[in-house]
Design a protein around this motif. Structure first.
Motif, mmCIF file in Angstrom:
data_model
loop_
_atom_site.group_PDB
_atom_site.id
_atom_site.type_symbol
_atom_site.label_atom_id
_atom_site.label_comp_id
_atom_site.label_asym_id
_atom_site.label_seq_id
_atom_site.Cartn_x
_atom_site.Cartn_y
_atom_site.Cartn_z
ATOM 1 N N LEU A 139 35.103 76.294 42.953
ATOM 2 C CA LEU A 139 35.460 77.705 42.976
ATOM 3 C C LEU A 139 35.454 78.178 44.419
ATOM 4 N N GLN A 140 36.062 79.287 44.672
ATOM 5 C CA GLN A 140 36.046 79.827 46.027
ATOM 6 C C GLN A 140 34.591 79.990 46.463
ATOM 7 N N GLY A 141 34.280 79.527 47.644
ATOM 8 C CA GLY A 141 32.914 79.583 48.134
ATOM 9 C C GLY A 141 32.172 78.273 47.976
ATOM 10 N N GLY A 142 32.825 77.227 47.495
ATOM 11 C CA GLY A 142 32.203 75.905 47.444
ATOM 12 C C GLY A 142 31.917 75.430 46.041
ATOM 13 N N GLY A 143 31.116 74.405 45.978
ATOM 14 C CA GLY A 143 30.780 73.772 44.715
ATOM 15 C C GLY A 143 31.338 72.364 44.682
ATOM 16 N N ASP A 144 31.242 71.742 43.529
ATOM 17 C CA ASP A 144 31.714 70.377 43.361
ATOM 18 C C ASP A 144 33.122 70.345 42.813
ATOM 19 N N GLY A 145 33.778 69.248 43.045
ATOM 20 C CA GLY A 145 35.092 69.022 42.483
ATOM 21 C C GLY A 145 34.975 68.420 41.094
ATOM 22 N N ALA A 146 35.996 67.679 40.718
ATOM 23 C CA ALA A 146 36.027 67.024 39.412
ATOM 24 C C ALA A 146 35.625 65.563 39.576
ATOM 25 N N ILE A 147 35.018 65.020 38.531
ATOM 26 C CA ILE A 147 34.592 63.622 38.559
ATOM 27 C C ILE A 147 34.722 63.037 37.157
ATOM 28 N N ARG A 148 35.069 61.771 37.098
ATOM 29 C CA ARG A 148 35.082 61.021 35.852
ATOM 30 C C ARG A 148 34.663 59.593 36.169
ATOM 31 N N LEU A 149 33.562 59.167 35.564
ATOM 32 C CA LEU A 149 33.049 57.811 35.739
ATOM 33 C C LEU A 149 32.827 57.199 34.369
ATOM 34 N N ASP A 150 33.239 55.954 34.200
ATOM 35 C CA ASP A 150 33.005 55.232 32.953
ATOM 36 C C ASP A 150 32.903 53.747 33.295
ATOM 37 N N SER A 151 31.699 53.209 33.221
ATOM 38 C CA SER A 151 31.490 51.817 33.618
ATOM 39 C C SER A 151 32.170 50.832 32.678
ATOM 40 N N GLN A 152 32.347 51.174 31.420
ATOM 41 C CA GLN A 152 32.992 50.251 30.482
ATOM 42 C C GLN A 152 34.490 50.142 30.716
ATOM 43 N N SER A 153 35.148 51.248 31.003
ATOM 44 C CA SER A 153 36.594 51.196 31.241
ATOM 45 C C SER A 153 36.923 50.942 32.709
ATOM 46 N N GLY A 154 35.906 51.058 33.573
ATOM 47 C CA GLY A 154 36.132 50.860 35.003
ATOM 48 C C GLY A 154 36.642 52.103 35.711
ATOM 49 N N THR A 155 36.610 53.254 35.043
ATOM 50 C CA THR A 155 37.127 54.498 35.616
ATOM 51 C C THR A 155 36.169 55.055 36.663
#
Length: 129
Positions: A87-103
């Motif tokens: 959001l405006q003013g900072g924060g984190d972006g988007a993330i997707r992790l999945d060890s089984q699919s390798g994402t």
């Protein structure tokens, strides 16, 4: 609060846009802290690629509302995501992790601390700390 488990997910960059110092073959590590006693935000993730923090850059950031940790499997398993952008003013972006699919995907818009970027990587290993 002490995490019940800490995982390190090691990956190699396969695609990067908007990150001048990262490219194909760069190394990334996602450090995952699991807090099952906090059901609303059970995981905190910090992603570093070649030493630069892409996700979870402050102690108050990096928490995922959706995650699954299995420390009984070999190797350990993890999946989690947060598809909101900064959001405006900072924060984190988007993330997707999945060890089984390798994402292994991290991205953000121009409101984040690194401006707009997208990164995809191939998971090489996952270990319990």
């Amino acid at each position: 609060m002490t995490p019940a488990a800490v995982l390190n997910i090691h990956a190699e960059v396969t695609e990067a846009r908007g990150l001048d110092n990262l490219g194909w073959g760069s190394s990334c590590t996602a450090r995952v802290e699991h807090f099952p006693q906090r059901p609303r935000l059970p995981c905190r993730v910090e992603v570093r690629c070649d030493g630069e923090i892409l996700y979870g850059h402050r102690a108050t950031n990096g928490f995922l509302s959706t995650c699954s940790v299995d420390t009984n499997s070999t190797p350990p398993r993890f999946s989690g995501e947060d598809d909101e952008q900064s959001l405006q003013g900072g924060g984190d972006g988007a993330i997707r992790l999945d060890s089984q699919s390798g994402t292994f995907r991290v991205s953000d818009n121009d409101h984040g601390h690194l401006d707009s970027f997208e990164l995809e990587a191939r998971i090489r290993s996952i270990e319990l700390e």
